[in-house]
Design a protein around this motif. Structure first.
Motif, PDB file in Angstrom:
ATOM      1  N   TRP A  41       5.614  -8.522  -8.698  1.00 15.16           N
ATOM      2  CA  TRP A  41       5.124  -9.046  -7.411  1.00 15.16           C
ATOM      3  C   TRP A  41       4.395 -10.363  -7.635  1.00 15.16           C
ATOM      4  CZ3 TRP A  41       6.164  -8.180  -2.510  1.00 15.16           C
ATOM      5  CH2 TRP A  41       6.722  -6.955  -2.137  1.00 15.16           C
ATOM      6  N   GLY A  85       5.085   3.293  -1.970  1.00 11.85           N
ATOM      7  CA  GLY A  85       5.901   2.251  -2.595  1.00 11.85           C
ATOM      8  C   GLY A  85       6.604   1.448  -1.523  1.00 11.85           C
ATOM      9  N   CYS A  86       5.833   1.001  -0.528  1.00 10.63           N
ATOM     10  CA  CYS A  86       6.422   0.445   0.711  1.00 10.63           C
ATOM     11  C   CYS A  86       6.897  -0.993   0.575  1.00 10.63           C
ATOM     12  CB  CYS A  86       5.412   0.528   1.846  1.00 10.63           C
ATOM     13  SG  CYS A  86       3.964  -0.521   1.576  1.00 10.63           S
ATOM     14  N   GLY A  87       6.563  -1.669  -0.555  1.00  6.63           N
ATOM     15  CA  GLY A  87       6.968  -3.064  -0.676  1.00  6.63           C
ATOM     16  C   GLY A  87       6.376  -3.912   0.429  1.00  6.63           C
ATOM     17  N   ILE A 125       1.058  -0.194  -5.115  1.00  9.05           N
ATOM     18  CA  ILE A 125       0.262  -0.312  -6.339  1.00  9.05           C
ATOM     19  C   ILE A 125      -0.139  -1.763  -6.597  1.00  9.05           C
ATOM     20  CG2 ILE A 125       2.165  -0.660  -8.000  1.00  9.05           C
ATOM     21  CD1 ILE A 125       0.573   1.712  -9.558  1.00  9.05           C
ATOM     22  N   SER A 126       0.560  -2.684  -5.936  1.00  8.37           N
ATOM     23  CA  SER A 126       0.329  -4.114  -6.181  1.00  8.37           C
ATOM     24  C   SER A 126      -0.520  -4.741  -5.072  1.00  8.37           C
ATOM     25  CB  SER A 126       1.691  -4.821  -6.241  1.00  8.37           C
ATOM     26  OG  SER A 126       1.573  -6.168  -5.868  1.00  8.37           O
ATOM     27  N   PHE A 132       0.422   6.160  -6.200  1.00 10.36           N
ATOM     28  CA  PHE A 132       0.839   7.396  -5.530  1.00 10.36           C
ATOM     29  C   PHE A 132       0.554   8.627  -6.386  1.00 10.36           C
ATOM     30  CE2 PHE A 132       4.441  10.263  -4.071  1.00 10.36           C
ATOM     31  CZ  PHE A 132       3.877  10.544  -2.841  1.00 10.36           C
TER      32      PHE A 132
END
Ligand SMILES: C[S@@+](CC[C@H](N)C(=O)[O-])C[C@H]1O[C@@H](n2cnc3c(N)ncnc32)[C@H](O)[C@@H]1O
Length: 281
Positions: A35, A79-81, A101-102, A145
């Motif tokens: 990312w 993990g939805c981006g 996570i980012s 998560f």
């Protein structure tokens, strides 16, 4: 199996190389690095899932955004981006949460949601009439998560239970050794009677080949319904997504209520994506 384009092969190579020699406990930082380096184009589809749009608009009461108590249903996309599906669900009336996570992903998702909630793109709707006159809220959370300590902005202590969760390209992104944790976490965060929707991808890829993305043919059933570890070889999987000749158990936390080929899905699924729905027992 269809031939991969050279662009797809080099994208796949970049993802594989990022995780090939990285210890599993450092995979989260691998995603954050991608990312930060501006490489989300390796997986970003650029729009909400057409299959999920059609499901939400067509499946009647199951996707009523209100609970029987009259409150809005809470939906999580781990993990939805960039948050395409989170925004789409909010536009259909749900209080939608995306977990990432980012930090960079969370910021990108917040910027995307800020513009889309006021001026939504047409791809959020199969039918413009389905736009809710009372959209839900959008919240992006930074967290892992697999660790239950997300920041719930004012809801401390314990895991919040959601009415629904959606997975697309999150399970296939994580190391197979983490699949059991994925199923366990889904079981923890979804209310009894709540729904888990999975757009299963990639089903055309041999699960024995390295990922991400990891081939998932037969994996969801094995994990969620049979309560196994999901580390199957992908052989002898029937059209129903179940391993044939396995000593079937129903020790998982979920019961599958639907398994269907969506009329519309992303072209990357090569016509093999399946949409599955599970009820938390
Ligand atoms: C392949 S991408 C898919 C993103 C999104 N679902 C989409 O369709 O665009 C996987 C995403 O999961 C995030 N991720 C990876 N591990 C995670 C974890 N343990 N907890 C939360 N997010 C994670 C990554 O940062 C990445 O954005």
């Amino acid at each position: 199996m269809a031939q991969e384009s050279s662009q797809e092969t080099s994208r796949g190579g970049r993802l594989l190389n990022t995780f090939a020699d990285r210890p599993v406990q450092d995979h989260g930082s691998g995603w954050s690095n991608l990312w930060d380096a501006g490489e989300s184009n390796l997986w970003d589809r650029g729009k909400a899932s057409p299959a999920l749009v059609d499901l939400v608009e067509g499946a009647g009461e199951l996707f009523d955004p209100f609970t029987i108590q009259g409150t809005k249903k809470n939906v999580l996309v781990p993990g939805c981006g960039r948050g395409y599906d989170v925004v789409m669900l909010a536009l259909h009336g749900f209080n939608a949460y995306g977990l990432e996570i980012s930090d960079t992903a969370v910021k990108a998702a917040e910027a995307y949601a800020a513009s889309q909630m006021s001026h939504p793109s047409a791809y959020h709707f199969g039918n413009e009439q389905s736009r809710s006159s009372s959209p839900g809220t959008v919240t992006f959370l930074k967290g892992d998560f697999f660790s239950p300590t997300w920041d719930f902005k004012g809801e401390p202590n314990g895991i919040r239970k959601f009415d629904m969760a959606y997975d697309y390209t999150f399970l296939c992104a994580i190391d197979p050794s983490q699949r059991r944790n994925w199923a366990k976490s889904m079981g923890q965060i979804i209310k009894p009677g709540g729904l888990l929707i999975c757009l299963e991808f990639p089903l055309y890829k041999d699960p024995k080949l390295p990922g991400p993305p990891w081939g998932l043919n037969g994996v969801h059933w094995n994990l969620l319904v049979e309560g196994k570890d999901g580390e199957i070889r992908g052989e002898n999987i029937g059209d129903d997504g179940k391993e044939m000749n396995s000593s079937q158990t129903d020790d998982g936390d979920f019961r599958r209520i639907s398994y269907m080929k969506p009329t519309r899905s992303y072209e990357q699924g090569r016509g093999t994506d399946m949409l599955s729905m599970y009820i938390r027992k």
